[in-house]
Scaffold this motif. Structure first.
Motif, PDB file in Angstrom:
ATOM      1  N   LEU A  78       0.816  -1.217   0.000  1.00 16.01           N
ATOM      2  CA  LEU A  78       0.000   0.000   0.000  1.00 16.01           C
ATOM      3  C   LEU A  78       0.851   1.269   0.000  1.00 16.01           C
ATOM      4  O   LEU A  78       0.337   2.365  -0.235  1.00 16.01           O
ATOM      5  N   LEU A  79       2.151   1.116   0.270  1.00 20.49           N
ATOM      6  CA  LEU A  79       3.044   2.275   0.297  1.00 20.49           C
ATOM      7  C   LEU A  79       3.839   2.447  -0.994  1.00 20.49           C
ATOM      8  O   LEU A  79       4.719   3.309  -1.080  1.00 20.49           O
ATOM      9  N   LEU A  80       3.556   1.627  -1.995  1.00 19.40           N
ATOM     10  CA  LEU A  80       4.215   1.796  -3.290  1.00 19.40           C
ATOM     11  C   LEU A  80       3.814   3.141  -3.898  1.00 19.40           C
ATOM     12  O   LEU A  80       2.725   3.662  -3.618  1.00 19.40           O
ATOM     13  N   GLU A  81       4.681   3.683  -4.747  1.00 22.01           N
ATOM     14  CA  GLU A  81       4.503   5.077  -5.185  1.00 22.01           C
ATOM     15  C   GLU A  81       3.216   5.330  -5.939  1.00 22.01           C
ATOM     16  O   GLU A  81       2.671   6.432  -5.913  1.00 22.01           O
ATOM     17  N   PHE A  82       2.658   4.285  -6.598  1.00 27.97           N
ATOM     18  CA  PHE A  82       1.437   4.493  -7.384  1.00 27.97           C
ATOM     19  C   PHE A  82       0.165   4.241  -6.576  1.00 27.97           C
ATOM     20  O   PHE A  82      -0.934   4.317  -7.099  1.00 27.97           O
ATOM     21  N   SER A  83       0.315   3.922  -5.280  1.00 30.50           N
ATOM     22  CA  SER A  83      -0.859   3.629  -4.454  1.00 30.50           C
ATOM     23  C   SER A  83      -1.446   4.916  -3.873  1.00 30.50           C
ATOM     24  O   SER A  83      -0.749   5.666  -3.186  1.00 30.50           O
ATOM     25  N   PRO A  84      -2.733   5.174  -4.109  1.00 31.59           N
ATOM     26  CA  PRO A  84      -3.363   6.369  -3.536  1.00 31.59           C
ATOM     27  C   PRO A  84      -3.428   6.329  -2.007  1.00 31.59           C
ATOM     28  O   PRO A  84      -3.654   7.345  -1.367  1.00 31.59           O
ATOM     29  N   SER A  85      -3.257   5.145  -1.438  1.00 33.76           N
ATOM     30  CA  SER A  85      -3.323   5.009   0.027  1.00 33.76           C
ATOM     31  C   SER A  85      -2.069   5.532   0.713  1.00 33.76           C
ATOM     32  O   SER A  85      -2.058   5.728   1.933  1.00 33.76           O
ATOM     33  N   LYS A  86      -0.993   5.751  -0.059  1.00 36.13           N
ATOM     34  CA  LYS A  86       0.297   6.096   0.540  1.00 36.13           C
ATOM     35  C   LYS A  86       0.212   7.363   1.393  1.00 36.13           C
ATOM     36  O   LYS A  86       0.678   7.386   2.541  1.00 36.13           O
ATOM     37  N   GLU A  87      -0.400   8.401   0.841  1.00 36.83           N
ATOM     38  CA  GLU A  87      -0.450   9.686   1.550  1.00 36.83           C
ATOM     39  C   GLU A  87      -1.246   9.613   2.850  1.00 36.83           C
ATOM     40  O   GLU A  87      -0.745  10.037   3.904  1.00 36.83           O
ATOM     41  N   PRO A  88      -2.497   9.075   2.840  1.00 37.67           N
ATOM     42  CA  PRO A  88      -3.228   8.997   4.115  1.00 37.67           C
ATOM     43  C   PRO A  88      -2.548   8.087   5.139  1.00 37.67           C
ATOM     44  O   PRO A  88      -2.659   8.330   6.344  1.00 37.67           O
ATOM     45  N   ILE A  89      -1.841   7.059   4.684  1.00 37.58           N
ATOM     46  CA  ILE A  89      -1.113   6.188   5.616  1.00 37.58           C
ATOM     47  C   ILE A  89      -0.007   6.983   6.307  1.00 37.58           C
ATOM     48  O   ILE A  89       0.198   6.873   7.518  1.00 37.58           O
ATOM     49  N   LEU A  90       0.693   7.789   5.522  1.00 35.77           N
ATOM     50  CA  LEU A  90       1.741   8.632   6.094  1.00 35.77           C
ATOM     51  C   LEU A  90       1.182   9.578   7.150  1.00 35.77           C
ATOM     52  O   LEU A  90       1.773   9.783   8.215  1.00 35.77           O
ATOM     53  N   GLU A  91       0.024  10.152   6.847  1.00 37.91           N
ATOM     54  CA  GLU A  91      -0.601  11.128   7.751  1.00 37.91           C
ATOM     55  C   GLU A  91      -1.125  10.476   9.030  1.00 37.91           C
ATOM     56  O   GLU A  91      -1.382  11.158  10.014  1.00 37.91           O
ATOM     57  N   SER A  92      -1.285   9.150   8.994  1.00 28.36           N
ATOM     58  CA  SER A  92      -1.855   8.459  10.164  1.00 28.36           C
ATOM     59  C   SER A  92      -0.788   8.002  11.157  1.00 28.36           C
ATOM     60  O   SER A  92      -1.084   7.282  12.103  1.00 28.36           O
TER      61      SER A  92
END
Length: 678
Positions: free
Chosen positions: A458-472
């Motif tokens: 989910l943290l791969l560069e093309f995953s839209p989930s990357k940013e919200p995961i970082l923020e969490s």
């Protein structure tokens, strides 16, 4: 006494409490701390007979000793507390001693009682292996009667556990996998001739004997190449064992026999004894297991069928494809989530209780099988996700109270997360990262391993989930995983950070370095496991990308990074590790100010020179990248760097490499030489 306790757990418990079992116990004179109802006065009198004492007295008649064993067996059929009480009285050594008797009826009664005790979940299997003479004696007793055959095979199949646990990988088999140190149970039984002694029992006239022998082979073969390779070549009445197992798969055989023979063939296949494209697997075993998943089967049969099928196809792409198009399996599994049904809740309380009992097991089995089906093929993953309410079911599964369901749901999510398309669509639509992060906050290691593997995807560069995961707050969580004693968690923690750092902003890189700390980063670089080391080097390489980031990081951590690079290049590491380390140097050499840390370090320059002349082309090429970045004409100070590198013999090596038969090396050397001529 026997007649008083048959079928009555309350009577059994009272008999044990009143002291009927211990060898040297009398209630005479002891204070009674509870009220005994009048109907138990007979029990009180009988309790003074001391069953174990009579059982072990050689002066007792065979009939009396046999009756004692029968009563003890009946007591063991009660509650788990009954079994615990019997174990506390050291019943197992007494019964094992009874097996030395010449009297068959007494031996059978002792074995029947031992069978009941060893099949209880509260009995430690190791008790069977404490005395090294027990297993060979049991093997010798196999020939005495069909009852000794049935009971001994049943004891073996319940007391055969593996030593290891598969924490990293996804193992679907329902077999228990833990036992104490020392030779594992499979090895002990195999070395005492279990295969040869049990094989002929498959042709017994007794169904119970055949069934118990079959179950014994299933636990012996599980993840054991030695046993499995032996089984393939065993002949019974002129037929090879795999052929006998296939015959037992036929639809006219009892379901229990079909399932267990399918397990035997599955385990032999996974152990490498039978090829995955063998007809007995593709045309017999796989279709039989799919059939066990249908609505017509009992719930417990559907669970066992799905779990065994998941294990069979787990690592084989072709079997996954065949299974996915057999009898509409993907759609069939969606029915596993519909228990308990509303109809059963209204019409039949017993049915509701049964459904509730198996509902968790059904969901767990379905998730496991979906995970295996979707492990490799993009089209299969798409079909799974398009199944009715699938993503909602996975999200709900991640929050279930049952740890087994949560683990299976995470495994299913991990399997589906290998799809680039699904990461961009379904995973984002259902915000699966939220429940996944919740799972990661508080879970046992076996769940954390799979959940953190999923997070890596989910943290791969093309995953839209990357940013919200970082923020969490993922960085803090992942940094803590890198300190785990569990190897798989350390690998996944650093792997996820590596993915997070790829093409990341300067702030994220700074947060990673701060969260990880320099001390922990270099602890990981000295980790004994090559996977941890490679992922840590990958993280460093991603951190040291784009010139401003390279210069910033090297200005604060340059000394330590250069020390780590030196140690790795000097150490006994494989080619891949050294190649990755040289690539880090190449990145540093691409910095504006950072490259001076290389140019002022003669030791590092000599190492780059050494690897340019190495016998391995990958290391030569990586070293060439370092040189190219250092001598590039368009950058300030290039002339001084070129002169210094010429003085240490770099240009001579470039001329030699320009004549190399390797086209990549040749081209790179010529490009570098052009920088000197420009």
């Amino acid at each position: 006494m026997k007649n008083a306790v048959i079928g009555n757990n309350k009577q059994k418990a009272n008999l044990i409490v009143l002291g009927a079992v211990p060898r040297m116990v009398s209630l005479r004179g002891d204070p009674v701390v509870f009220q005994i109802p009048q109907e138990f006065t007979l029990m009180k009198r009988l309790s003074k007979t001391w069953l174990l004492y009579l059982l072990q007295q050689e002066t007792s008649s065979t009939e009396l000793r046999t009756e004692c064993a029968v009563v003890l067996g009946s007591l063991a059929m009660g509650t788990e507390n009954n079994v615990k009480s019997l174990l506390d009285c050291h019943i197992i050594p007494a019964l094992l001693q009874g097996l030395l008797s010449p009297e068959l009826k007494f031996i059978e009664a002792c074995l029947r009682c031992l069978r009941t005790i060893f099949t209880s979940p509260v009995t430690p299997e190791e008790l069977l292996y404490t005395d090294a003479t027990v297993i060979p004696h049991l093997m010798a007793l196999l020939s005495r009667s069909r009852y000794t055959q049935e009971y001994i095979c049943q004891i073996f199949s319940h007391c055969c556990k593996l030593r290891h646990w598969h924490s990293c990988g996804f193992k679907s088999s329902p077999q228990p996998l833990l036992c104490a140190n020392g030779p594992d149970h499979q090895t002990i039984l195999f070395n005492h001739g279990a295969v040869q002694n049990i094989a002929h029992l498959l042709s017994s006239t007794s169904y119970k004997v055949r069934m118990q022998a079959l179950k014994c082979f299933s636990v012996l073969a599980f993840e054991n190449p030695q046993v499995s390779m032996t089984l393939v070549n065993v002949l019974v009445d002129g037929e090879l064992l795999p052929q006998i197992f296939v015959k037992m798969l036929q639809r006219d055989k009892p379901i229990e026999m079909q399932l267990t023979s399918a397990k035997c063939l599955t385990y032999m296949c996974r152990a490498g004894a039978i090829q995955t494209d063998d007809k007995c697997i593709v045309l017999k075993t796989l279709p039989s297991l799919v059939r066990m998943c249908s609505k017509e089967r009992l719930l417990e049969e559907r669970v066992e069928g799905a779990e065994t099928l998941a294990y069979l196809i787990e690592t084989d792409v072709e079997l996954q494809r065949i299974a996915s198009i057999t009898d509409h399996l993907i759609a069939m599994l969606s029915d596993y989530f519909k228990y308990p049904s509303s109809v059963s809740a209204i019409t039949d309380i017993k049915r509701l209780d049964h459904d509730l009992k198996h509902a968790h097991e059904l969901r767990q089995a379905a998730f496991k099988l979906y995970a295996s089906l979707g492990a490799n093929d993009e089209d299969i993953r798409k079909k799974i996700i398009e199944t009715e309410n699938m993503m909602d079911r996975i999200v709900n599964g991640l929050s279930e109270s049952s740890i087994k369901v949560r683990l299976s749901a995470v495994r299913c999510l991990h399997s589906l997360s290998r799809s680039v398309q699904q990461l961009r669509t379904s995973f984002q639509d259902h915000a699966v990262w939220k429940p996944l992060m919740k799972v990661l906050q508080n879970a046992p290691d076996e769940v954390l391993v799979v959940a953190s593997s999923t997070l890596c995807n989910l943290l791969l560069e093309f995953s839209p989930s990357k940013e919200p995961i970082l923020e969490s707050g993922a960085i803090e969580l992942l940094c803590s995983l890198t300190q785990s004693e569990n190897l798989a968690l350390r690998v996944n923690g650093i792997w996820a950070l590596m993915n997070m750092a790829f093409q990341a902003e300067q702030k994220i890189k700074a947060d990673i370095l701060q969260g990880l700390s320099t001390e922990q980063l270099f602890q990981l670089l000295s980790d004994s496991d090559v996977n941890v080391l490679m992922k840590t080097l990958g993280l460093l390489r991603n951190l040291l990308s784009t010139r401003p980031h390279i210069d910033q990081i090297m200005s604060t951590h340059g000394k330590q990074i250069m020390q780590a690079v030196t140690l790795i290049l000097e150490g006994e590491h494989n080619i891949e590790v050294k190649e990755q380390t040289l690539c880090i140097l190449a990145n540093i050499a691409d910095g504006t100010t950072a490259k001076e840390l290389i140019m002022t370090n003669d030791d590092i320059l000599q190492k780059i020179k050494y690897y340019m002349s190495h016998s391995n082309a990958k290391l030569q090429l990586a070293a060439m990248f370092c040189i190219s970045n250092l001598i590039w004409n368009e950058e300030e100070g290039s002339q001084e760097r070129q002169d210094k590198l010429r003085d240490i013999g770099i240009v001579d090596i470039l001329h030699k490499l320009s004549q190399s038969s390797d086209p990549n090396l040749c081209d790179k050397a010529k490009t570098a030489l052009q920088q000197y001529l420009a």
